[in-house]
Scaffold this motif. Structure first.
Motif, PDB file in Angstrom:
ATOM      1  N   THR A 119      -0.417  56.606  23.602  1.00 56.06           N
ATOM      2  CA  THR A 119      -0.190  56.220  24.998  1.00 56.06           C
ATOM      3  C   THR A 119       0.845  55.109  25.106  1.00 56.06           C
ATOM      4  O   THR A 119       1.750  55.157  25.951  1.00 56.06           O
ATOM      5  CB  THR A 119      -1.515  55.776  25.643  1.00 56.06           C
ATOM      6  N   ILE A 120       0.727  54.099  24.251  1.00 58.07           N
ATOM      7  CA  ILE A 120       1.673  52.980  24.296  1.00 58.07           C
ATOM      8  C   ILE A 120       3.085  53.460  23.979  1.00 58.07           C
ATOM      9  O   ILE A 120       4.055  53.072  24.644  1.00 58.07           O
ATOM     10  CB  ILE A 120       1.236  51.869  23.324  1.00 58.07           C
ATOM     11  N   GLU A 121       3.209  54.315  22.981  1.00 60.83           N
ATOM     12  CA  GLU A 121       4.532  54.840  22.625  1.00 60.83           C
ATOM     13  C   GLU A 121       5.153  55.614  23.783  1.00 60.83           C
ATOM     14  O   GLU A 121       6.329  55.422  24.113  1.00 60.83           O
ATOM     15  CB  GLU A 121       4.419  55.762  21.413  1.00 60.83           C
ATOM     16  N   ARG A 122       4.379  56.482  24.385  1.00 59.09           N
ATOM     17  CA  ARG A 122       4.934  57.323  25.446  1.00 59.09           C
ATOM     18  C   ARG A 122       5.216  56.532  26.714  1.00 59.09           C
ATOM     19  O   ARG A 122       6.075  56.906  27.504  1.00 59.09           O
ATOM     20  CB  ARG A 122       3.991  58.496  25.739  1.00 59.09           C
ATOM     21  N   GLY A 123       4.496  55.416  26.894  1.00 60.62           N
ATOM     22  CA  GLY A 123       4.742  54.578  28.057  1.00 60.62           C
ATOM     23  C   GLY A 123       5.863  53.579  27.869  1.00 60.62           C
ATOM     24  O   GLY A 123       6.321  52.952  28.830  1.00 60.62           O
ATOM     25  N   HIS A 124       6.318  53.412  26.615  1.00 56.31           N
ATOM     26  CA  HIS A 124       7.415  52.488  26.298  1.00 56.31           C
ATOM     27  C   HIS A 124       7.155  51.087  26.856  1.00 56.31           C
ATOM     28  O   HIS A 124       8.063  50.421  27.353  1.00 56.31           O
ATOM     29  CB  HIS A 124       8.746  53.018  26.849  1.00 56.31           C
ATOM     30  N   CYS A 125       5.886  50.640  26.764  1.00 53.88           N
ATOM     31  CA  CYS A 125       5.552  49.351  27.372  1.00 53.88           C
ATOM     32  C   CYS A 125       5.495  48.206  26.367  1.00 53.88           C
ATOM     33  O   CYS A 125       5.684  47.043  26.747  1.00 53.88           O
ATOM     34  CB  CYS A 125       4.227  49.454  28.132  1.00 53.88           C
ATOM     35  N   PHE A 126       5.212  48.512  25.093  1.00 58.77           N
ATOM     36  CA  PHE A 126       5.133  47.482  24.058  1.00 58.77           C
ATOM     37  C   PHE A 126       5.633  48.049  22.736  1.00 58.77           C
ATOM     38  O   PHE A 126       5.632  49.261  22.517  1.00 58.77           O
ATOM     39  CB  PHE A 126       3.683  46.997  23.862  1.00 58.77           C
ATOM     40  N   GLU A 127       6.019  47.135  21.850  1.00 61.91           N
ATOM     41  CA  GLU A 127       6.301  47.493  20.463  1.00 61.91           C
ATOM     42  C   GLU A 127       5.035  47.239  19.649  1.00 61.91           C
ATOM     43  O   GLU A 127       4.481  46.137  19.687  1.00 61.91           O
ATOM     44  CB  GLU A 127       7.444  46.645  19.914  1.00 61.91           C
ATOM     45  N   ILE A 128       4.572  48.235  18.938  1.00 64.48           N
ATOM     46  CA  ILE A 128       3.319  48.119  18.187  1.00 64.48           C
ATOM     47  C   ILE A 128       3.576  47.412  16.864  1.00 64.48           C
ATOM     48  O   ILE A 128       4.373  47.870  16.036  1.00 64.48           O
ATOM     49  CB  ILE A 128       2.697  49.506  17.961  1.00 64.48           C
ATOM     50  N   ALA A 129       2.883  46.279  16.668  1.00 63.06           N
ATOM     51  CA  ALA A 129       3.068  45.498  15.444  1.00 63.06           C
ATOM     52  C   ALA A 129       2.255  46.067  14.287  1.00 63.06           C
ATOM     53  O   ALA A 129       2.643  45.926  13.120  1.00 63.06           O
ATOM     54  CB  ALA A 129       2.675  44.044  15.689  1.00 63.06           C
ATOM     55  N   GLY A 130       1.122  46.689  14.590  1.00 62.95           N
ATOM     56  CA  GLY A 130       0.250  47.233  13.559  1.00 62.95           C
ATOM     57  C   GLY A 130      -1.198  47.106  13.973  1.00 62.95           C
ATOM     58  O   GLY A 130      -1.516  46.749  15.115  1.00 62.95           O
ATOM     59  N   PHE A 131      -2.092  47.399  13.016  1.00 59.78           N
ATOM     60  CA  PHE A 131      -3.525  47.413  13.279  1.00 59.78           C
ATOM     61  C   PHE A 131      -4.214  46.211  12.637  1.00 59.78           C
ATOM     62  O   PHE A 131      -3.873  45.816  11.513  1.00 59.78           O
ATOM     63  CB  PHE A 131      -4.164  48.676  12.693  1.00 59.78           C
ATOM     64  N   LEU A 132      -5.200  45.672  13.325  1.00 62.35           N
ATOM     65  CA  LEU A 132      -6.131  44.726  12.716  1.00 62.35           C
ATOM     66  C   LEU A 132      -7.452  45.465  12.525  1.00 62.35           C
ATOM     67  O   LEU A 132      -8.106  45.860  13.495  1.00 62.35           O
ATOM     68  CB  LEU A 132      -6.328  43.494  13.593  1.00 62.35           C
ATOM     69  N   ALA A 133      -7.822  45.675  11.268  1.00 59.10           N
ATOM     70  CA  ALA A 133      -9.015  46.467  10.959  1.00 59.10           C
ATOM     71  C   ALA A 133      -9.376  46.262   9.499  1.00 59.10           C
ATOM     72  O   ALA A 133      -8.563  45.783   8.697  1.00 59.10           O
ATOM     73  CB  ALA A 133      -8.755  47.952  11.231  1.00 59.10           C
ATOM     74  N   GLU A 134     -10.607  46.632   9.159  1.00 60.57           N
ATOM     75  CA  GLU A 134     -11.005  46.625   7.757  1.00 60.57           C
ATOM     76  C   GLU A 134     -10.226  47.706   7.012  1.00 60.57           C
ATOM     77  O   GLU A 134      -9.984  48.785   7.529  1.00 60.57           O
ATOM     78  CB  GLU A 134     -12.505  46.888   7.632  1.00 60.57           C
ATOM     79  N   GLY A 135      -9.836  47.408   5.786  1.00 59.72           N
ATOM     80  CA  GLY A 135      -9.079  48.372   4.995  1.00 59.72           C
ATOM     81  C   GLY A 135      -8.023  47.668   4.166  1.00 59.72           C
ATOM     82  O   GLY A 135      -7.869  46.442   4.218  1.00 59.72           O
ATOM     83  N   ARG A 136      -7.281  48.437   3.418  1.00 66.37           N
ATOM     84  CA  ARG A 136      -6.262  47.872   2.535  1.00 66.37           C
ATOM     85  C   ARG A 136      -5.037  47.462   3.344  1.00 66.37           C
ATOM     86  O   ARG A 136      -4.498  48.256   4.116  1.00 66.37           O
ATOM     87  CB  ARG A 136      -5.875  48.907   1.470  1.00 66.37           C
ATOM     88  N   VAL A 137      -4.607  46.219   3.170  1.00 62.26           N
ATOM     89  CA  VAL A 137      -3.411  45.738   3.856  1.00 62.26           C
ATOM     90  C   VAL A 137      -2.219  46.602   3.453  1.00 62.26           C
ATOM     91  O   VAL A 137      -1.996  46.875   2.271  1.00 62.26           O
ATOM     92  CB  VAL A 137      -3.140  44.256   3.522  1.00 62.26           C
ATOM     93  N   GLY A 138      -1.484  47.051   4.444  1.00 62.68           N
ATOM     94  CA  GLY A 138      -0.341  47.919   4.194  1.00 62.68           C
ATOM     95  C   GLY A 138      -0.663  49.399   4.240  1.00 62.68           C
ATOM     96  O   GLY A 138       0.247  50.233   4.197  1.00 62.68           O
ATOM     97  N   GLU A 139      -1.949  49.728   4.328  1.00 60.20           N
ATOM     98  CA  GLU A 139      -2.343  51.137   4.400  1.00 60.20           C
ATOM     99  C   GLU A 139      -1.829  51.763   5.692  1.00 60.20           C
ATOM    100  O   GLU A 139      -2.010  51.211   6.777  1.00 60.20           O
ATOM    101  CB  GLU A 139      -3.866  51.252   4.342  1.00 60.20           C
TER     102      GLU A 139
END
Length: 212
Positions: free
Chosen positions: A19-39
């Motif tokens: 939705t964010i991509e198609r709306g061209h409203c923000f640049e996505i920096a990435g995810f904050l979540a449990e998991g391997r950094v860089g995954e």
């Protein structure tokens, strides 16, 4: 374009990214979540780290965030996380899919997500940090309380009130002029024809309570 972080990295988070991509409203920096950094989670977007690096992200000048964790059995989990991030200073804009049809006078709270092909009609209000998922309909003069989740294809008929932290399952129907209390769960396909008190779990057609 201003950057935004995505909190969570599950299926709902991927939908939000689209939705964010198609709306061209923000640049996505990435995810904050449990998991391997860089995954890599979705497309070229990766996990930046878990919640414990949020302050570092904020200090880097990224102050926009999107709560992209779906319903996890109870909405209080999302509420707790939102409060934590807001205390750090993060701002949560409403994210609305370009395909959604939202009447011009609808009130939409901060951090709310309105997905693909959703319809929200006149004089309705949607509280903070709600999820209106793909293809659901919120008819005229309805109120959806904060942290509530209206699932795929659900229909909330006119002048109905949905309480806070309440989950309306996929393809459920709430007929007109009803009130559903706080902290309720309405199962998939359920048809609600009477008011529902707080903290009830309802399933079936017509809706009947499941007792623990």
């Amino acid at each position: 374009m201003e950057k935004i972080i995505i909190i969570g990295a599950g299926g709902h988070a991927k939908t939000v990214v689209d939705t964010i991509e198609r709306g061209h409203c923000f640049e996505i920096a990435g995810f904050l979540a449990e998991g391997r950094v860089g995954e890599r989670v979705y497309k070229n977007y990766t996990i930046l780290g878990a919640d414990n690096i949020a302050k570092t992200i904020f200090s880097m000048g990224i102050s926009k965030a999107c709560m992209a964790i779906g319903f996890m059995g109870k909405s209080s989990i999302r509420e707790k996380l939102c409060c934590q991030y807001k205390k750090m200073g993060f701002d949560f804009p409403a994210i609305i899919d370009p395909s959604a049809i939202v009447a011009s006078d609808v009130m939409i709270g901060e951090g709310t997500y309105i997905g693909r092909c959703v319809v929200v009609n006149a004089n309705s209000s949607i509280g903070d940090f709600c999820i209106l998922n793909t293809g659901c309909i919120v008819e005229h003069e309805c109120k959806v309380g904060k942290y509530s989740h209206v699932s795929i294809g659900a229909v909330i008929c006119g002048q109905s009130v949905i309480g806070e932290r309440t989950f309306i399952g996929a393809n459920a129907t709430v007929i007109q002029c009803l009130t559903i209390g706080n902290d309720c769960i309405v199962g998939a396909g359920t048809v609600v024809i009477r008011n529902i008190e707080e903290r009830k779990t309802m399933v079936g057609n017509p809706a009947k309570e499941i007792r623990e």
